[in-house]
Design an enzyme around this catalytic site. Structure first.
Site, mmCIF file in Angstrom:
data_model
loop_
_atom_site.group_PDB
_atom_site.id
_atom_site.type_symbol
_atom_site.label_atom_id
_atom_site.label_comp_id
_atom_site.label_asym_id
_atom_site.label_seq_id
_atom_site.Cartn_x
_atom_site.Cartn_y
_atom_site.Cartn_z
ATOM 1 C CE1 TYR A 1 -2.867 -6.338 -4.427
ATOM 2 C CE2 TYR A 1 -2.846 -5.695 -2.116
ATOM 3 C CZ TYR A 1 -2.950 -6.671 -3.090
ATOM 4 O OH TYR A 1 -3.142 -7.976 -2.728
ATOM 5 C CG HIS B 1 -9.208 -13.300 -2.864
ATOM 6 N ND1 HIS B 1 -7.834 -13.354 -3.010
ATOM 7 C CD2 HIS B 1 -9.666 -12.634 -3.959
ATOM 8 C CE1 HIS B 1 -7.487 -12.749 -4.128
ATOM 9 N NE2 HIS B 1 -8.590 -12.292 -4.716
ATOM 10 C CD GLU C 1 -3.651 -11.001 -9.876
ATOM 11 O OE1 GLU C 1 -4.587 -11.302 -9.112
ATOM 12 O OE2 GLU C 1 -2.562 -10.525 -9.493
ATOM 13 C CG HIS D 1 -8.975 -11.641 -9.599
ATOM 14 N ND1 HIS D 1 -7.733 -11.048 -9.713
ATOM 15 C CD2 HIS D 1 -9.370 -11.430 -8.310
ATOM 16 C CE1 HIS D 1 -7.388 -10.508 -8.569
ATOM 17 N NE2 HIS D 1 -8.365 -10.738 -7.689
ATOM 18 C CG HIS E 1 1.383 -9.425 -6.232
ATOM 19 N ND1 HIS E 1 0.987 -8.134 -6.529
ATOM 20 C CD2 HIS E 1 0.294 -10.211 -6.472
ATOM 21 C CE1 HIS E 1 -0.280 -8.144 -6.924
ATOM 22 N NE2 HIS E 1 -0.723 -9.386 -6.905
ATOM 23 N NE ARG F 1 -3.821 -2.301 0.341
ATOM 24 C CZ ARG F 1 -4.773 -2.578 -0.540
ATOM 25 N NH1 ARG F 1 -4.946 -1.779 -1.591
ATOM 26 N NH2 ARG F 1 -5.546 -3.633 -0.398
ATOM 27 C CD GLU G 1 -3.085 -13.448 -4.622
ATOM 28 O OE1 GLU G 1 -2.166 -12.674 -4.851
ATOM 29 O OE2 GLU G 1 -4.175 -13.418 -5.247
ATOM 30 C CG HIS H 1 -2.820 -15.304 -7.758
ATOM 31 N ND1 HIS H 1 -2.926 -13.957 -8.045
ATOM 32 C CD2 HIS H 1 -1.512 -15.524 -7.474
ATOM 33 C CE1 HIS H 1 -1.734 -13.400 -7.925
ATOM 34 N NE2 HIS H 1 -0.863 -14.329 -7.590
ATOM 35 C CG ASP I 1 -7.094 -14.313 -8.505
ATOM 36 O OD1 ASP I 1 -8.215 -14.780 -8.206
ATOM 37 O OD2 ASP I 1 -6.347 -13.780 -7.672
ATOM 38 C CG ASP J 1 -10.715 -8.865 -6.180
ATOM 39 O OD1 ASP J 1 -10.450 -9.999 -5.763
ATOM 40 O OD2 ASP J 1 -9.853 -7.974 -6.312
ATOM 41 C CG HIS K 1 -3.557 -6.220 -9.556
ATOM 42 N ND1 HIS K 1 -4.320 -5.876 -8.447
ATOM 43 C CD2 HIS K 1 -3.179 -7.508 -9.360
ATOM 44 C CE1 HIS K 1 -4.389 -6.915 -7.637
ATOM 45 N NE2 HIS K 1 -3.696 -7.917 -8.165
#
Length: 278
Positions: free
Chosen positions: A70, A226, A142, A179, A67, A37, A256, A211, A176, A224, A107
Protein backbone atom coordinates in the site's frame (compact mmCIF):
# COMPACT_ATOMS: atom_id res chain seq x y z
CA UNK A 1 -14.02 -24.61 -12.95
CA UNK A 2 -14.25 -21.60 -10.64
CA UNK A 3 -10.95 -20.42 -9.17
CA UNK A 4 -11.80 -19.06 -5.72
CA UNK A 5 -9.38 -18.11 -2.96
CA UNK A 6 -8.43 -15.46 -0.46
CA UNK A 7 -5.57 -13.30 0.74
CA UNK A 8 -2.89 -15.27 2.60
CA UNK A 9 0.19 -14.25 4.58
CA UNK A 10 3.32 -14.56 2.44
CA UNK A 11 5.59 -14.79 5.49
CA UNK A 12 5.32 -18.59 5.42
CA UNK A 13 6.55 -19.05 1.84
CA UNK A 14 4.88 -20.08 -1.40
CA UNK A 15 4.61 -23.82 -0.75
CA UNK A 16 3.01 -23.22 2.65
CA UNK A 17 0.58 -20.71 1.13
CA UNK A 18 -0.39 -23.32 -1.45
CA UNK A 19 -0.99 -25.94 1.24
CA UNK A 20 -3.02 -23.47 3.31
CA UNK A 21 -5.14 -22.54 0.31
CA UNK A 22 -5.95 -26.18 -0.37
CA UNK A 23 -6.76 -26.81 3.31
CA UNK A 24 -9.55 -24.18 3.26
CA UNK A 25 -11.06 -25.24 -0.06
CA UNK A 26 -9.29 -22.64 -2.23
CA UNK A 27 -7.67 -23.31 -5.58
CA UNK A 28 -6.01 -19.91 -5.95
CA UNK A 29 -4.76 -17.21 -3.56
CA UNK A 30 -3.44 -13.67 -3.25
CA UNK A 31 -0.39 -12.51 -1.30
CA UNK A 32 1.53 -9.32 -0.61
CA UNK A 33 4.92 -9.19 -2.30
CA UNK A 34 6.40 -7.51 0.79
CA UNK A 35 5.31 -5.76 3.99
CA UNK A 36 2.10 -4.01 2.90
CA UNK A 37 2.84 -0.99 5.11
CA UNK A 38 6.58 -0.94 4.55
CA UNK A 39 9.24 -1.58 1.96
CA UNK A 40 11.18 -4.71 2.88
CA UNK A 41 10.84 -7.93 0.91
CA UNK A 42 12.07 -11.38 1.92
CA UNK A 43 14.59 -12.98 -0.45
CA UNK A 44 12.99 -15.48 -2.84
CA UNK A 45 13.92 -19.08 -1.98
CA UNK A 46 14.26 -21.09 -5.23
CA UNK A 47 13.67 -24.36 -3.35
CA UNK A 48 10.42 -23.01 -1.93
CA UNK A 49 9.36 -21.85 -5.40
CA UNK A 50 10.11 -25.30 -6.85
CA UNK A 51 8.09 -26.96 -4.08
CA UNK A 52 5.18 -24.61 -4.73
CA UNK A 53 5.23 -25.18 -8.50
CA UNK A 54 5.20 -28.95 -7.96
CA UNK A 55 2.28 -28.65 -5.54
CA UNK A 56 0.37 -26.32 -7.86
CA UNK A 57 0.76 -28.69 -10.80
CA UNK A 58 -0.30 -31.72 -8.76
CA UNK A 59 -3.24 -30.07 -6.97
CA UNK A 60 -4.51 -27.93 -9.84
CA UNK A 61 -3.94 -24.54 -8.24
CA UNK A 62 -4.89 -21.79 -10.67
CA UNK A 63 -3.39 -18.42 -11.53
CA UNK A 64 -2.36 -16.55 -8.38
CA UNK A 65 -2.37 -12.82 -7.69
CA UNK A 66 0.49 -10.88 -6.12
CA UNK A 67 -0.45 -7.55 -4.52
CA UNK A 68 1.88 -4.56 -4.31
CA UNK A 69 2.32 -2.86 -0.92
CA UNK A 70 0.00 0.00 0.00
CA UNK A 71 2.98 2.30 0.48
CA UNK A 72 3.62 2.86 -3.23
CA UNK A 73 2.15 5.90 -4.97
CA UNK A 74 3.37 6.41 -8.54
CA UNK A 75 1.46 9.69 -8.88
CA UNK A 76 2.47 11.46 -5.68
CA UNK A 77 3.47 15.10 -5.94
CA UNK A 78 6.66 14.08 -4.13
CA UNK A 79 9.34 12.83 -6.55
CA UNK A 80 10.98 10.63 -3.90
CA UNK A 81 7.67 8.84 -3.34
CA UNK A 82 7.27 8.30 -7.09
CA UNK A 83 10.83 6.98 -7.31
CA UNK A 84 10.14 4.57 -4.44
CA UNK A 85 7.09 3.32 -6.36
CA UNK A 86 9.14 2.80 -9.53
CA UNK A 87 11.88 0.92 -7.72
CA UNK A 88 9.45 -1.23 -5.73
CA UNK A 89 7.28 -2.12 -8.72
CA UNK A 90 10.32 -2.98 -10.83
CA UNK A 91 11.81 -5.14 -8.07
CA UNK A 92 8.50 -6.94 -7.54
CA UNK A 93 8.21 -7.71 -11.25
CA UNK A 94 11.74 -9.12 -11.30
CA UNK A 95 10.81 -11.36 -8.37
CA UNK A 96 7.59 -12.44 -10.10
CA UNK A 97 9.70 -14.05 -12.82
CA UNK A 98 10.23 -16.92 -10.38
CA UNK A 99 6.47 -17.58 -10.83
CA UNK A 100 5.92 -16.90 -14.53
CA UNK A 101 2.43 -16.57 -15.97
CA UNK A 102 0.77 -15.07 -12.92
CA UNK A 103 -0.74 -11.67 -12.04
CA UNK A 104 0.53 -8.60 -10.20
CA UNK A 105 -1.99 -6.06 -8.90
CA UNK A 106 -1.49 -2.52 -7.59
CA UNK A 107 -3.56 0.50 -6.57
CA UNK A 108 -3.01 3.17 -9.23
CA UNK A 109 -2.35 5.83 -6.58
CA UNK A 110 -3.53 9.23 -5.36
CA UNK A 111 -2.64 12.38 -7.25
CA UNK A 112 -2.26 14.31 -3.95
CA UNK A 113 -3.71 17.52 -5.33
CA UNK A 114 -1.84 17.60 -8.64
CA UNK A 115 -5.00 16.88 -10.59
CA UNK A 116 -6.33 13.80 -12.35
CA UNK A 117 -4.57 14.42 -15.67
CA UNK A 118 -1.16 14.71 -14.03
CA UNK A 119 -1.83 11.63 -11.93
CA UNK A 120 -2.79 9.53 -14.95
CA UNK A 121 0.30 10.70 -16.85
CA UNK A 122 2.62 9.85 -13.96
CA UNK A 123 1.13 6.38 -13.48
CA UNK A 124 1.54 5.61 -17.18
CA UNK A 125 5.09 6.99 -17.14
CA UNK A 126 5.95 4.69 -14.25
CA UNK A 127 4.57 1.67 -16.08
CA UNK A 128 6.43 2.56 -19.25
CA UNK A 129 9.63 2.78 -17.20
CA UNK A 130 9.30 -0.68 -15.63
CA UNK A 131 7.54 -2.95 -18.13
CA UNK A 132 9.77 -5.02 -20.41
CA UNK A 133 8.90 -7.22 -23.41
CA UNK A 134 10.51 -10.24 -21.72
CA UNK A 135 8.19 -10.18 -18.68
CA UNK A 136 5.94 -13.17 -17.99
CA UNK A 137 3.62 -11.36 -15.58
CA UNK A 138 0.42 -9.45 -16.33
CA UNK A 139 0.20 -6.19 -14.37
CA UNK A 140 -3.26 -5.19 -13.16
CA UNK A 141 -4.71 -1.81 -12.27
CA UNK A 142 -7.20 -2.18 -9.42
CA UNK A 143 -10.56 -0.40 -9.56
CA UNK A 144 -10.74 2.09 -6.70
CA UNK A 145 -13.52 3.60 -4.56
CA UNK A 146 -12.78 7.28 -5.29
CA UNK A 147 -11.70 8.12 -1.76
CA UNK A 148 -9.85 11.42 -1.52
CA UNK A 149 -7.64 12.00 -4.58
CA UNK A 150 -7.51 8.34 -5.67
CA UNK A 151 -7.07 7.68 -9.37
CA UNK A 152 -8.97 4.76 -10.89
CA UNK A 153 -12.49 5.00 -9.49
CA UNK A 154 -13.93 5.57 -12.98
CA UNK A 155 -13.45 3.10 -15.80
CA UNK A 156 -12.46 6.00 -18.07
CA UNK A 157 -9.49 6.79 -15.83
CA UNK A 158 -8.19 3.23 -16.05
CA UNK A 159 -8.67 3.26 -19.82
CA UNK A 160 -6.64 6.47 -20.10
CA UNK A 161 -3.76 4.86 -18.21
CA UNK A 162 -3.92 1.73 -20.35
CA UNK A 163 -3.97 3.78 -23.55
CA UNK A 164 -0.74 5.53 -22.53
CA UNK A 165 1.18 2.33 -21.73
CA UNK A 166 3.38 1.19 -24.63
CA UNK A 167 3.41 -2.52 -23.72
CA UNK A 168 -0.34 -2.52 -23.26
CA UNK A 169 -0.68 -6.27 -23.90
CA UNK A 170 1.05 -6.84 -20.54
CA UNK A 171 -1.65 -4.90 -18.70
CA UNK A 172 -5.10 -5.71 -17.33
CA UNK A 173 -7.61 -4.77 -14.62
CA UNK A 174 -8.65 -6.29 -11.29
CA UNK A 175 -12.25 -5.40 -10.40
CA UNK A 176 -12.92 -5.02 -6.69
CA UNK A 177 -16.64 -5.40 -5.94
CA UNK A 178 -16.57 -3.19 -2.83
CA UNK A 179 -14.55 -0.50 -4.59
CA UNK A 180 -16.68 -0.30 -7.73
CA UNK A 181 -19.86 -0.14 -5.67
CA UNK A 182 -18.43 2.59 -3.47
CA UNK A 183 -17.32 4.38 -6.65
CA UNK A 184 -20.93 4.51 -7.85
CA UNK A 185 -21.29 1.43 -10.06
CA UNK A 186 -24.38 -0.54 -8.97
CA UNK A 187 -23.04 -4.10 -9.04
CA UNK A 188 -25.81 -5.24 -6.69
CA UNK A 189 -28.69 -3.77 -8.65
CA UNK A 190 -27.36 -3.96 -12.21
CA UNK A 191 -24.37 -6.29 -12.58
CA UNK A 192 -24.95 -6.74 -16.31
CA UNK A 193 -25.13 -2.98 -16.79
CA UNK A 194 -21.83 -2.47 -14.94
CA UNK A 195 -20.11 -5.15 -17.02
CA UNK A 196 -21.54 -3.69 -20.22
CA UNK A 197 -20.10 -0.31 -19.24
CA UNK A 198 -16.76 -1.90 -18.37
CA UNK A 199 -16.71 -3.60 -21.76
CA UNK A 200 -17.61 -0.38 -23.56
CA UNK A 201 -14.95 1.70 -21.85
CA UNK A 202 -12.12 -0.75 -21.15
CA UNK A 203 -13.01 -4.08 -22.77
CA UNK A 204 -13.86 -7.28 -20.89
CA UNK A 205 -10.80 -8.95 -22.44
CA UNK A 206 -8.72 -6.77 -20.08
CA UNK A 207 -10.52 -7.99 -16.94
CA UNK A 208 -8.15 -10.57 -15.45
CA UNK A 209 -9.17 -11.00 -11.79
CA UNK A 210 -11.82 -10.14 -9.19
CA UNK A 211 -11.61 -9.08 -5.56
CA UNK A 212 -14.81 -10.37 -3.94
CA UNK A 213 -15.70 -8.06 -1.06
CA UNK A 214 -19.04 -6.96 0.33
CA UNK A 215 -19.25 -3.29 1.36
CA UNK A 216 -20.24 -1.65 4.62
CA UNK A 217 -21.42 1.42 2.70
CA UNK A 218 -24.09 2.18 0.08
CA UNK A 219 -23.35 2.54 -3.61
CA UNK A 220 -21.48 5.77 -4.36
CA UNK A 221 -20.22 6.31 -0.78
CA UNK A 222 -16.51 6.56 -1.79
CA UNK A 223 -15.50 5.00 1.54
CA UNK A 224 -13.80 1.59 0.89
CA UNK A 225 -14.77 -0.47 3.92
CA UNK A 226 -14.91 -4.18 3.16
CA UNK A 227 -17.48 -6.54 4.68
CA UNK A 228 -17.86 -10.30 4.73
CA UNK A 229 -19.87 -11.84 1.92
CA UNK A 230 -23.58 -11.35 2.58
CA UNK A 231 -22.99 -9.04 5.55
CA UNK A 232 -22.86 -5.77 3.64
CA UNK A 233 -24.89 -3.67 1.24
CA UNK A 234 -24.13 -5.85 -1.79
CA UNK A 235 -25.67 -8.99 -0.28
CA UNK A 236 -25.10 -12.69 -0.91
CA UNK A 237 -27.27 -12.79 -4.04
CA UNK A 238 -24.91 -10.37 -5.79
CA UNK A 239 -22.06 -12.83 -5.31
CA UNK A 240 -24.18 -15.73 -6.52
CA UNK A 241 -24.64 -13.80 -9.77
CA UNK A 242 -20.94 -12.93 -9.96
CA UNK A 243 -19.74 -16.50 -9.39
CA UNK A 244 -22.02 -17.76 -12.16
CA UNK A 245 -21.78 -14.89 -14.65
CA UNK A 246 -20.49 -16.23 -17.98
CA UNK A 247 -18.11 -13.27 -18.38
CA UNK A 248 -16.62 -13.75 -14.90
CA UNK A 249 -16.73 -17.37 -13.79
CA UNK A 250 -13.37 -18.32 -15.37
CA UNK A 251 -11.47 -15.48 -13.65
CA UNK A 252 -9.52 -15.85 -10.37
CA UNK A 253 -11.79 -14.63 -7.55
CA UNK A 254 -10.01 -13.51 -4.38
CA UNK A 255 -11.58 -12.66 -1.04
CA UNK A 256 -10.22 -9.66 0.91
CA UNK A 257 -12.91 -9.69 3.56
CA UNK A 258 -12.19 -9.08 7.29
CA UNK A 259 -11.53 -12.71 8.22
CA UNK A 260 -9.10 -15.22 9.67
CA UNK A 261 -8.62 -18.62 7.99
CA UNK A 262 -11.78 -20.27 9.44
CA UNK A 263 -13.86 -17.34 8.18
CA UNK A 264 -12.28 -17.56 4.74
CA UNK A 265 -12.97 -21.30 4.66
CA UNK A 266 -16.64 -20.63 5.44
CA UNK A 267 -16.88 -17.92 2.75
CA UNK A 268 -15.20 -20.12 0.14
CA UNK A 269 -17.67 -22.90 0.98
CA UNK A 270 -20.50 -20.37 0.64
CA UNK A 271 -19.27 -19.27 -2.79
CA UNK A 272 -18.78 -22.89 -3.87
CA UNK A 273 -22.36 -23.52 -2.85
CA UNK A 274 -23.44 -20.81 -5.28
CA UNK A 275 -21.84 -22.55 -8.26
CA UNK A 276 -24.23 -23.67 -10.96
CA UNK A 277 -23.47 -26.12 -13.74
CA UNK A 278 -22.03 -24.53 -16.86
Amino acid sequence: MRYIGCHLSSSVGFAAMGRTALSIGANTFQFFTRNPRGSRAKPVDPADVAAYLALAAKAGLGTILAHAPYTINPCSKDERTREFARLTLADDLRRMEYLPGNLYNFHPGSHTGQGLETGITQIADTLNAILTPAMHTTVLLETMSGKGTEVGSRFEELREILDRVTLTEQMGVCLDTCHVSDAGYDVAGDLDGVLTEFDRVIGLHRLKALHLNDSLNPVGAHKDRHARIGEGTLGAETFRRIVNHPALRRLPMLLETPNELPGYAAEIALLRGFEEAE
